[in-house]
Motif scaffolding. Structure first.
Motif, PDB file in Angstrom:
ATOM      1  N   LEU A  95       9.216  25.744 -36.982  1.00  0.00           N
ATOM      2  CA  LEU A  95       7.797  25.786 -36.809  1.00  0.00           C
ATOM      3  C   LEU A  95       7.299  24.392 -36.855  1.00  0.00           C
ATOM      4  O   LEU A  95       6.240  23.917 -37.430  1.00  0.00           O
ATOM      5  CB  LEU A  95       7.174  26.355 -38.036  1.00  0.00           C
ATOM      6  N   SER A  96       7.950  23.364 -36.164  1.00  0.00           N
ATOM      7  CA  SER A  96       7.606  22.111 -36.080  1.00  0.00           C
ATOM      8  C   SER A  96       6.388  21.841 -34.807  1.00  0.00           C
ATOM      9  O   SER A  96       6.306  23.082 -34.001  1.00  0.00           O
ATOM     10  CB  SER A  96       8.729  21.227 -35.396  1.00  0.00           C
ATOM     11  N   ARG A  97       5.601  21.011 -35.016  1.00  0.00           N
ATOM     12  CA  ARG A  97       4.574  20.888 -33.922  1.00  0.00           C
ATOM     13  C   ARG A  97       5.077  20.881 -32.446  1.00  0.00           C
ATOM     14  O   ARG A  97       4.384  21.298 -31.664  1.00  0.00           O
ATOM     15  CB  ARG A  97       3.671  19.661 -34.054  1.00  0.00           C
ATOM     16  N   LYS A  98       6.155  20.255 -32.280  1.00  0.00           N
ATOM     17  CA  LYS A  98       7.023  20.136 -30.808  1.00  0.00           C
ATOM     18  C   LYS A  98       7.073  21.717 -30.629  1.00  0.00           C
ATOM     19  O   LYS A  98       6.949  21.930 -29.344  1.00  0.00           O
ATOM     20  CB  LYS A  98       8.033  19.140 -31.089  1.00  0.00           C
ATOM     21  N   HIS A  99       7.759  22.427 -31.413  1.00  0.00           N
ATOM     22  CA  HIS A  99       8.209  23.722 -31.154  1.00  0.00           C
ATOM     23  C   HIS A  99       7.183  24.504 -30.666  1.00  0.00           C
ATOM     24  O   HIS A  99       7.340  25.574 -29.830  1.00  0.00           O
ATOM     25  CB  HIS A  99       9.318  24.097 -31.969  1.00  0.00           C
ATOM     26  N   VAL A 100       6.298  24.718 -31.650  1.00  0.00           N
ATOM     27  CA  VAL A 100       5.022  25.473 -31.638  1.00  0.00           C
ATOM     28  C   VAL A 100       4.272  25.151 -30.283  1.00  0.00           C
ATOM     29  O   VAL A 100       3.985  26.002 -29.652  1.00  0.00           O
ATOM     30  CB  VAL A 100       4.263  25.240 -32.863  1.00  0.00           C
ATOM     31  N   MET A 101       3.837  23.883 -30.063  1.00  0.00           N
ATOM     32  CA  MET A 101       3.080  23.751 -28.841  1.00  0.00           C
ATOM     33  C   MET A 101       3.885  23.985 -27.655  1.00  0.00           C
ATOM     34  O   MET A 101       3.341  24.477 -26.593  1.00  0.00           O
ATOM     35  CB  MET A 101       2.847  22.340 -28.875  1.00  0.00           C
ATOM     36  N   GLU A 102       5.260  23.600 -27.807  1.00  0.00           N
ATOM     37  CA  GLU A 102       6.020  23.998 -26.391  1.00  0.00           C
ATOM     38  C   GLU A 102       6.302  25.494 -26.064  1.00  0.00           C
ATOM     39  O   GLU A 102       5.996  26.224 -24.988  1.00  0.00           O
ATOM     40  CB  GLU A 102       7.283  23.336 -26.218  1.00  0.00           C
ATOM     41  N   SER A 103       6.174  26.196 -27.203  1.00  0.00           N
ATOM     42  CA  SER A 103       6.695  27.803 -27.187  1.00  0.00           C
ATOM     43  C   SER A 103       5.340  28.462 -26.835  1.00  0.00           C
ATOM     44  O   SER A 103       5.500  29.560 -25.975  1.00  0.00           O
ATOM     45  CB  SER A 103       7.027  28.057 -28.851  1.00  0.00           C
ATOM     46  N   ILE A 104       4.100  28.004 -27.169  1.00  0.00           N
ATOM     47  CA  ILE A 104       3.092  28.902 -26.830  1.00  0.00           C
ATOM     48  C   ILE A 104       2.922  28.808 -25.247  1.00  0.00           C
ATOM     49  O   ILE A 104       2.658  29.800 -24.503  1.00  0.00           O
ATOM     50  CB  ILE A 104       1.800  28.333 -27.340  1.00  0.00           C
ATOM     51  N   ASP A 105       3.058  27.590 -24.678  1.00  0.00           N
ATOM     52  CA  ASP A 105       2.953  27.444 -23.080  1.00  0.00           C
ATOM     53  C   ASP A 105       3.925  28.429 -22.554  1.00  0.00           C
ATOM     54  O   ASP A 105       3.661  28.882 -21.555  1.00  0.00           O
ATOM     55  CB  ASP A 105       2.965  26.232 -22.963  1.00  0.00           C
ATOM     56  N   GLY A 106       5.162  28.606 -22.962  1.00  0.00           N
ATOM     57  CA  GLY A 106       6.198  29.407 -22.506  1.00  0.00           C
ATOM     58  C   GLY A 106       5.695  30.884 -22.533  1.00  0.00           C
ATOM     59  O   GLY A 106       5.764  31.622 -21.452  1.00  0.00           O
ATOM     60  N   SER A 107       5.152  31.159 -23.688  1.00  0.00           N
ATOM     61  CA  SER A 107       4.719  32.404 -23.818  1.00  0.00           C
ATOM     62  C   SER A 107       3.546  33.108 -22.946  1.00  0.00           C
ATOM     63  O   SER A 107       3.585  33.989 -22.487  1.00  0.00           O
ATOM     64  CB  SER A 107       4.555  32.831 -25.529  1.00  0.00           C
ATOM     65  N   LEU A 108       2.581  32.119 -22.968  1.00  0.00           N
ATOM     66  CA  LEU A 108       1.467  32.412 -22.041  1.00  0.00           C
ATOM     67  C   LEU A 108       2.066  32.569 -20.665  1.00  0.00           C
ATOM     68  O   LEU A 108       1.463  33.610 -19.715  1.00  0.00           O
ATOM     69  CB  LEU A 108       0.511  31.301 -22.106  1.00  0.00           C
ATOM     70  N   THR A 109       2.892  31.766 -20.226  1.00  0.00           N
ATOM     71  CA  THR A 109       3.356  31.894 -18.801  1.00  0.00           C
ATOM     72  C   THR A 109       4.091  33.412 -18.707  1.00  0.00           C
ATOM     73  O   THR A 109       3.942  34.114 -17.529  1.00  0.00           O
ATOM     74  CB  THR A 109       4.555  30.972 -18.538  1.00  0.00           C
ATOM     75  N   ARG A 110       4.856  33.363 -19.594  1.00  0.00           N
ATOM     76  CA  ARG A 110       5.789  34.912 -19.359  1.00  0.00           C
ATOM     77  C   ARG A 110       4.659  35.986 -19.676  1.00  0.00           C
ATOM     78  O   ARG A 110       5.116  37.258 -18.921  1.00  0.00           O
ATOM     79  CB  ARG A 110       6.865  34.841 -20.518  1.00  0.00           C
ATOM     80  N   LEU A 111       3.914  35.982 -20.365  1.00  0.00           N
ATOM     81  CA  LEU A 111       3.046  37.278 -20.782  1.00  0.00           C
ATOM     82  C   LEU A 111       1.773  37.158 -19.633  1.00  0.00           C
ATOM     83  O   LEU A 111       0.915  38.146 -19.730  1.00  0.00           O
ATOM     84  CB  LEU A 111       2.246  37.032 -21.983  1.00  0.00           C
ATOM     85  N   GLN A 112       1.852  36.359 -18.663  1.00  0.00           N
ATOM     86  CA  GLN A 112       0.779  36.162 -17.553  1.00  0.00           C
ATOM     87  C   GLN A 112      -0.680  36.359 -18.118  1.00  0.00           C
ATOM     88  O   GLN A 112      -1.355  37.059 -17.667  1.00  0.00           O
ATOM     89  CB  GLN A 112       1.057  37.487 -16.399  1.00  0.00           C
ATOM     90  N   THR A 113      -1.108  35.443 -18.974  1.00  0.00           N
ATOM     91  CA  THR A 113      -2.498  35.518 -19.637  1.00  0.00           C
ATOM     92  C   THR A 113      -2.763  33.995 -20.106  1.00  0.00           C
ATOM     93  O   THR A 113      -1.529  33.075 -20.238  1.00  0.00           O
ATOM     94  CB  THR A 113      -2.358  36.425 -20.931  1.00  0.00           C
ATOM     95  N   ASP A 114      -4.004  33.799 -20.360  1.00  0.00           N
ATOM     96  CA  ASP A 114      -4.359  32.418 -20.759  1.00  0.00           C
ATOM     97  C   ASP A 114      -4.549  32.115 -22.046  1.00  0.00           C
ATOM     98  O   ASP A 114      -4.590  31.174 -22.629  1.00  0.00           O
ATOM     99  CB  ASP A 114      -5.863  32.188 -20.101  1.00  0.00           C
ATOM    100  N   TYR A 115      -4.371  33.315 -22.962  1.00  0.00           N
ATOM    101  CA  TYR A 115      -4.452  33.345 -24.380  1.00  0.00           C
ATOM    102  C   TYR A 115      -3.860  34.345 -24.970  1.00  0.00           C
ATOM    103  O   TYR A 115      -3.435  35.655 -24.239  1.00  0.00           O
ATOM    104  CB  TYR A 115      -5.890  33.101 -24.780  1.00  0.00           C
ATOM    105  N   VAL A 116      -3.386  34.163 -26.245  1.00  0.00           N
ATOM    106  CA  VAL A 116      -2.937  35.320 -27.136  1.00  0.00           C
ATOM    107  C   VAL A 116      -3.823  35.724 -28.264  1.00  0.00           C
ATOM    108  O   VAL A 116      -4.487  34.764 -28.581  1.00  0.00           O
ATOM    109  CB  VAL A 116      -1.467  35.228 -27.589  1.00  0.00           C
ATOM    110  N   ASP A 117      -4.102  36.906 -28.481  1.00  0.00           N
ATOM    111  CA  ASP A 117      -5.130  37.349 -29.521  1.00  0.00           C
ATOM    112  C   ASP A 117      -4.492  37.049 -30.766  1.00  0.00           C
ATOM    113  O   ASP A 117      -5.388  36.514 -31.645  1.00  0.00           O
ATOM    114  CB  ASP A 117      -4.991  38.923 -29.427  1.00  0.00           C
ATOM    115  N   LEU A 118      -3.294  37.297 -31.045  1.00  0.00           N
ATOM    116  CA  LEU A 118      -2.677  36.929 -32.395  1.00  0.00           C
ATOM    117  C   LEU A 118      -1.345  36.102 -32.011  1.00  0.00           C
ATOM    118  O   LEU A 118      -0.316  36.577 -31.636  1.00  0.00           O
ATOM    119  CB  LEU A 118      -2.457  37.893 -33.232  1.00  0.00           C
ATOM    120  N   TYR A 119      -1.037  34.895 -32.735  1.00  0.00           N
ATOM    121  CA  TYR A 119      -0.026  34.017 -32.649  1.00  0.00           C
ATOM    122  C   TYR A 119       0.603  33.851 -33.928  1.00  0.00           C
ATOM    123  O   TYR A 119      -0.218  33.678 -34.864  1.00  0.00           O
ATOM    124  CB  TYR A 119      -0.165  32.939 -32.040  1.00  0.00           C
TER     125      TYR A 119
END
Length: 336
Positions: A95-119
């Motif tokens: 849960l480092s800042r680096k991993h969190v910030m990079e992970s959300i972008d990957g998740s949004l791309t894969r989920l085909q959405t601009d945001y997630v309701d709950l992270y």
């Protein structure tokens, strides 16, 4: 389908959530996985839970495809960050800042959405300062990539400290995702009372104990062909701790109670967790669409107090209640 507020927020979720751990991009072919998501929508489920670590990002991709074309505002998409993904390098976990910030972008791309309701913080990170993690979540909320923040398998003390920091940073923790079912009640002594105090709801996984509470596993008999207990891709390992004769015999004793309520044992198990007022939603998985349609019938069921007491009597000594088991779920050493 019934809906419940998540934590002390104005955000509602379906009290049955469809989750794709151990199935999508792993045990179930993609066409079948997508059919299960479509069946969930038909049954009134609007809430979908996944994680980047499931099938090493593959499960998010399948869910994104399955929900493509749905009105985004009509569904709630949950995902998680913590576990090792990609090539599993030294910064691809935690849960480092680096991993969190990079992970959300990957998740949004894969989920085909601009945001997630709950992270959700998938586990507690003993190696990253909690302040660093919560600041990263706060920034994601302000960026609009994340609407709400939750955690998974955190202890009562961890929830308390996380909620305190979140408040100081201008957002709130609204959920915890623990394992919880009629034979695994480790959250009841400490996590649930603390969560009620803090305004945090439970989104529970494994309400049917990986299939054990369906009654399909009989003591002293071979496991059904194609069941999780026979799966060599990870399912058998996950369920092995409950494949004891004393557990399986006790589960068979629930059959008369289920019949009295005109429920299957699986429906009884899901309805049981929803009797806990701190539980906002129970996560179900499926390998076939018909399983979804059957399990959603647990929504809205009221189990009378006398039958809840009988369930306790039947399960008796096989119930695990030790709150220390929650702490065991977060790794104390780096996986990468």
């Amino acid at each position: 389908m019934q809906f419940r507020y998540l934590g002390k927020s104005g955000f509602k979720v379906s009290e049955i959530t469809y989750g794709n751990w151990l199935t999508h991009a792993s045990q179930v072919e993609n066409d079948q996985a997508i059919a299960c998501v479509k069946a969930s929508l038909e049954a009134g489920i609007t809430t979908f839970d996944t994680a980047d670590v499931y099938a090493n990002t593959g499960a998010e991709t399948v869910l994104g495809e399955a929900l493509k074309g749905e009105r985004r505002q009509s569904v709630e998409i949950f995902t998680k960050v913590f576990g090792p993904t990609g090539p599993k390098g030294h910064n691809d976990v935690g849960l480092s800042r680096k991993h969190v910030m990079e992970s959300i972008d990957g998740s949004l791309t894969r989920l085909q959405t601009d945001y997630v309701d709950l992270y959700q913080a998938h586990r507690f990170d003993y190696f990253t300062p909690l302040e660093e993690t919560m600041q990263a979540f706060a920034d994601l909320v302000r960026m609009g990539k994340v609407l709400y923040v939750g955690v998974s398998e955190w202890t009562a003390d961890q929830l308390r400290e996380g909620a305190k920091l979140a408040k100081e940073l201008g957002f709130q923790l609204i959920s915890n995702q623990p394992q919880y079912n009629a034979i695994w009640r480790v959250i009841e002594p400490e996590v649930v009372p603390t969560s009620k105090e803090l305004g945090i709801s439970q989104i529970v996984w494994s309400p049917i104990a990986q299939g054990v509470l369906t009654g399909k596993y009989k003591p002293g008999r071979p496991h059904p062909e194609g069941s999780r207990a026979t799966d060599d891709k990870g399912g058998a390992n996950m369920i092995s701790r409950w494949m004891r004769d004393d557990v399986l015999t006790s589960v068979q004793g629930l059959e008369p109670i289920a019949k009295e309520l005109d429920l299957s044992l699986a429906q009884l198990a899901i309805a049981w967790v929803l009797q806990n007022e701190n539980v906002a939603s129970a996560i179900i998985g499926a390998s076939r669409p018909e399983q979804v349609h059957e399990n959603v019938k647990a929504s809205g069921v009221n189990i009378p107090l006398e039958l809840m007491e009988r369930i306790d009597e039947v399960l008796g000594g096989v119930i695990e209640r030790d709150p220390k088991r929650t702490q065991d779920s977060s790794p104390k050493q780096r996986e990468a």
